[in-house]
Design an enzyme around this catalytic site. Structure first.
Site, mmCIF file in Angstrom:
data_model
loop_
_atom_site.group_PDB
_atom_site.id
_atom_site.type_symbol
_atom_site.label_atom_id
_atom_site.label_comp_id
_atom_site.label_asym_id
_atom_site.label_seq_id
_atom_site.Cartn_x
_atom_site.Cartn_y
_atom_site.Cartn_z
ATOM 1 C CD GLU A 45 -1.781 -2.357 1.587
ATOM 2 O OE1 GLU A 45 -0.603 -2.588 1.951
ATOM 3 O OE2 GLU A 45 -2.686 -3.211 1.636
ATOM 4 C CE LYS A 91 -18.545 -6.335 2.651
ATOM 5 N NZ LYS A 91 -18.716 -7.542 3.452
ATOM 6 C CG PHE A 148 -10.049 -9.926 11.132
ATOM 7 C CD1 PHE A 148 -8.790 -10.297 11.596
ATOM 8 C CD2 PHE A 148 -10.304 -9.975 9.766
ATOM 9 C CE1 PHE A 148 -7.803 -10.725 10.710
ATOM 10 C CE2 PHE A 148 -9.323 -10.409 8.875
ATOM 11 C CZ PHE A 148 -8.070 -10.779 9.353
ATOM 12 C CD GLN A 149 -7.579 -7.689 7.536
ATOM 13 O OE1 GLN A 149 -8.431 -7.463 6.690
ATOM 14 N NE2 GLN A 149 -6.409 -8.213 7.254
ATOM 15 C CG MET A 206 22.416 12.285 3.656
ATOM 16 S SD MET A 206 23.648 13.387 2.940
ATOM 17 C CE MET A 206 22.722 14.137 1.624
HETATM 18 C C1 LIG Z 1 12.164 5.760 5.673
HETATM 19 C C2 LIG Z 1 13.430 6.440 6.049
HETATM 20 N N1 LIG Z 1 14.213 5.905 7.002
HETATM 21 C C3 LIG Z 1 15.373 6.528 7.356
HETATM 22 C C4 LIG Z 1 15.757 7.688 6.753
HETATM 23 C C5 LIG Z 1 17.051 8.383 7.178
HETATM 24 N N2 LIG Z 1 17.978 8.460 6.032
HETATM 25 C C6 LIG Z 1 18.143 9.565 5.290
HETATM 26 S S1 LIG Z 1 19.202 9.351 4.032
HETATM 27 C C7 LIG Z 1 19.510 7.767 4.468
HETATM 28 C C8 LIG Z 1 20.480 6.924 3.692
HETATM 29 C C9 LIG Z 1 20.021 6.623 2.327
HETATM 30 O O1 LIG Z 1 20.842 5.647 1.771
HETATM 31 P P1 LIG Z 1 20.771 5.216 0.262
HETATM 32 O O2 LIG Z 1 19.365 5.023 -0.135
HETATM 33 O O3 LIG Z 1 21.684 4.090 0.030
HETATM 34 O O4 LIG Z 1 21.220 6.528 -0.496
HETATM 35 P P2 LIG Z 1 22.607 7.305 -0.556
HETATM 36 O O5 LIG Z 1 22.561 8.338 0.520
HETATM 37 O O6 LIG Z 1 23.701 6.293 -0.360
HETATM 38 O O7 LIG Z 1 22.582 7.909 -1.921
HETATM 39 C C10 LIG Z 1 18.775 7.420 5.607
HETATM 40 C C11 LIG Z 1 18.841 6.109 6.293
HETATM 41 C C12 LIG Z 1 14.882 8.218 5.778
HETATM 42 N N3 LIG Z 1 15.135 9.370 5.155
HETATM 43 N N4 LIG Z 1 13.746 7.571 5.424
#
Ligand SMILES: Cc1ncc(C[n+]2csc(CCOP(=O)(O)OP(=O)(O)O)c2C)c(N)n1
Length: 576
Positions: free
Chosen positions: A50, A162, A112-113, A476
């Site tokens: 979803e 529903k 349920f759900q 990042m």
């Molecule tokens: C759902 C979610 N969880 C955690 C984060 C925190 N976060 C920001 S950037 C990042 C790393 C992203 O890694 P990747 O997709 O490998 O991209 P890169 O930075 O290596 O290009 C994380 C964990 C986020 N933005 N979204």
């Protein structure tokens, strides 16, 4: 003749012009799914999660300007939509999400759900509603589309029990009358005229354009403003494409990973003309050091956005397109200012900043630099592609090195920063633009958050391209650890990254890989020729960082830059 609530619902969607719904079935919503089974007008696109459905609807909305539509079941189906709804909410994207609900007599009984999705989604929707009476369904559908797409756009959620969709009533298509909902479209004429006078008097003014320019379809009016006033324009992450990135008045993006020259210009300016942007902390950095010498004109359709973060001298509440139309007319017809030398001196100063520190990176012949991949994508597409991104370094490099000239070609989760957004969003954009090149620029971490949507792309024969900048890290976060946590890479090394080529093939898509800079262009060219879903695995330099960078909480002109000489790499044992 009486028809069922489900039939009223489907007929109402048709009246709203809905052609595509993204969704996932379940028990309490089955009667609607049954009607959509052989419907000729509406196509239901079954995603594999979803969350994927909501991001796909979001990509559909961002790339078309029309609300994206989602249909899911109750309980887990509904709760799985929350990340997508919050993503759309933060970026003001129009979505209408319909969730099934257990029969009204069971609501509150831990049936349920059952989940209280109206309660759960309240803080991240523009409006939400539980349909209690079959006679209200047509009205609710009509109002939800109206609310989602007018004023400051946003997601609307409607919960459909529903028994309500099974009950019967006459179909009546009502007029819209919502007493408490009256967005202000026309900006105050006196305020707009004050703004024009301030612009005329300023010596070092700067336009900051945000996502609101894209949402209100005001790119032409913005360009006209820049041309009349000869002023430079910086675009926030959400505003990319609202002004041509290749125009000589463009300063690219401001803020944390913005250009040196945009940030210098903001800090030195005597007037900021902020249009459809909300002074996000990623743009302002340390608030009390932001644009210390500038007066601020702020134009936004949402009055609660104005003065929320920064002091504003001239607030103008209204639709950006309408306000700019009036502002441009006043500047042309009443003020007729010729700025001459004053403007030349300001633009010359900006040119010097541009030359001092252009947006660049150290190229390598041996390892693929991620920026190089983005540059090549831009070069080969000539900017004529819809680009979505995941979140992290991949997103920032795409924002920095791809020049967006037109609105609605850039799909990224700006406000919430949702990993897993880009691939489903690209799917939604491809469905609405079957003949356009749609590319998701991805990180190897983020792509794994909604990688199951490969099935959706393959089944619907979508030629979506995914360019994975594969650095084997949550790049990042690793960058922050490197700069601020003494290179302690706590849980950012992914260690096992799937073989993306094999994974694509396992789903019936095409996988390609480049491990050397010389392979980047051939891989991209081949991928663009293939009329199928393609994953491109670009094995990039693991240690590359996004620069410039303003450390969190610092003023935006205190930027870190790439070191010119690279230190010898410390080899980490698990890194290939
Ligand atoms: C759902 C979610 N969880 C955690 C984060 C925190 N976060 C920001 S950037 C990042 C790393 C992203 O890694 P990747 O997709 O490998 O991209 P890169 O930075 O290596 O290009 C994380 C964990 C986020 N933005 N979204």
């Amino acid at each position: 003749m009486k028809i069922s609530g489900a039939e009223i619902f489907v007929e109402s969607l048709k009246r709203e012009g809905v052609k595509h719904i993204f969704g996932y079935p379940g028990g309490v919503i089955l009667n609607i799914f049954d009607l959509l089974y052989d419907d000729k007008d509406i196509q239901l696109i079954l995603t594999r999660h979803e969350q994927g459905a909501v991001h796909a609807a979001d990509g559909y909305a961002r790339s078309t300007g029309r609300p994206g539509v989602v249909l899911v079941t109750s309980g887990p189906g509904a709760t799985n939509t929350i990340t997508g709804i919050a993503t759309a909410s933060m970026d003001s994207i129009p979505l209408v999400v319909f969730s099934g609900q257990v029969p009204t007599m069971l609501i509150g009984n831990d049936a349920f759900q059952e989940a209280d999705i109206v309660g759960i989604s309240r803080p991240c929707t523009k409006y939400n509603f539980l349909a209690k009476d079959v006679k209200d369904i047509a009205k609710i559908v009509r109002e939800s589309f109206h609310i989602a797409s007018t004023g400051r756009p946003g997601p609307v959620l409607i919960d459909l029990p529903k028994d309500v969709t099974s009950a019967k009533a006459e179909f009546i298509w009502p007029e819209i009358k919502i007493r408490s909902y009256n967005p202000t479209y026309e900006g105050n004429r006196w305020m707009i005229s004050q703004a024009a006078h301030l612009i005329a008097k300023s010596r070092k003014a700067l336009i900051i354009a945000g996502g609101g320019v894209v949402l209100s379809g005001a790119a032409r009016e913005l360009k006209e403003l820049a041309e009349i006033t000869e002023l430079p324009v910086t675009m926030t992450l959400m505003g990319l494409g609202s002004f041509p990135g290749s125009n000589k008045l463009s300063l690219g993006m401001p803020g944390m990973h913005g250009t040196y020259y945009a940030n210098k210009a903001i800090q030195d300016s005597d007037l900021l003309i902020a249009i459809g942007m909300r002074f996000d902390d990623r743009v302002t950095g340390k608030l009390d050091a932001f644009a210390p010498n500038a007066k601020i004109i702020h134009i936004d359709i949402d009055p609660t956005s104005i003065k929320k973060n920064v002091r504003v001298d001239i607030p103008i509440v209204g639709d950006v397109k309408r306000v700019l139309t009036v502002l441009n007319r006043i500047l042309k017809e009443e003020i007729k200012e010729q700025w001459g030398e004053v403007r030349k001196a300001w633009l010359r100063q900006i040119e010097i900043w541009k030359q001092e520190r252009p947006m660049t990176y150290t190229y390598s012949d041996e390892v693929i630099k991620p920026q190089f991949v983005v540059e090549k994508i831009y070069e080969l597409t000539k900017g004529d592609a819809i680009i979505s991104t995941e979140v992290g370094q991949n997103q920032m490099w795409a924002a920095q090195f791809y020049k967006f000239d037109k609105p609605r070609m850039w799909l990224t989760s700006g406000g919430l920063g949702t990993m897993g957004y880009g691939f489903p969003a690209a799917i939604g954009a491809q469905i609405s633009h079957p003949n356009k090149l749609v590319i998701d620029i991805a990180g190897d971490g983020s792509i794994q958050m909604n990688i199951q949507e490969l099935a959706t792309a393959v089944i619907n024969k979508l030629p979506v391209k995914v360019a994975i900048l594969n650095n084997r890290y949550l790049g990042m976060v690793r960058q922050w650890q490197e700069l601020f946590f003494g290179e302690r890479y706590s849980h950012t090394h992914l260690e096992v990254v799937p073989d993306f080529v094999k994974l694509a093939e396992a789903y019936g898509a095409i996988g390609l890989r480049a491990t050397k800079p010389s392979e980047v262009e051939p891989v991209l060219k081949e991928a663009f020729k293939i009329k199928k879903t393609v994953f491109m695995d670009f094995v990039v330099h693991w240690k590359e960082k996004v620069f410039p960078m303003v450390p969190a909480g610092a003023p935006i002109d205190q930027m870190l830059f790439e070191e010119v000489k690279e230190k010898p790499e410390k080899k980490l044992k698990a890194v290939k």
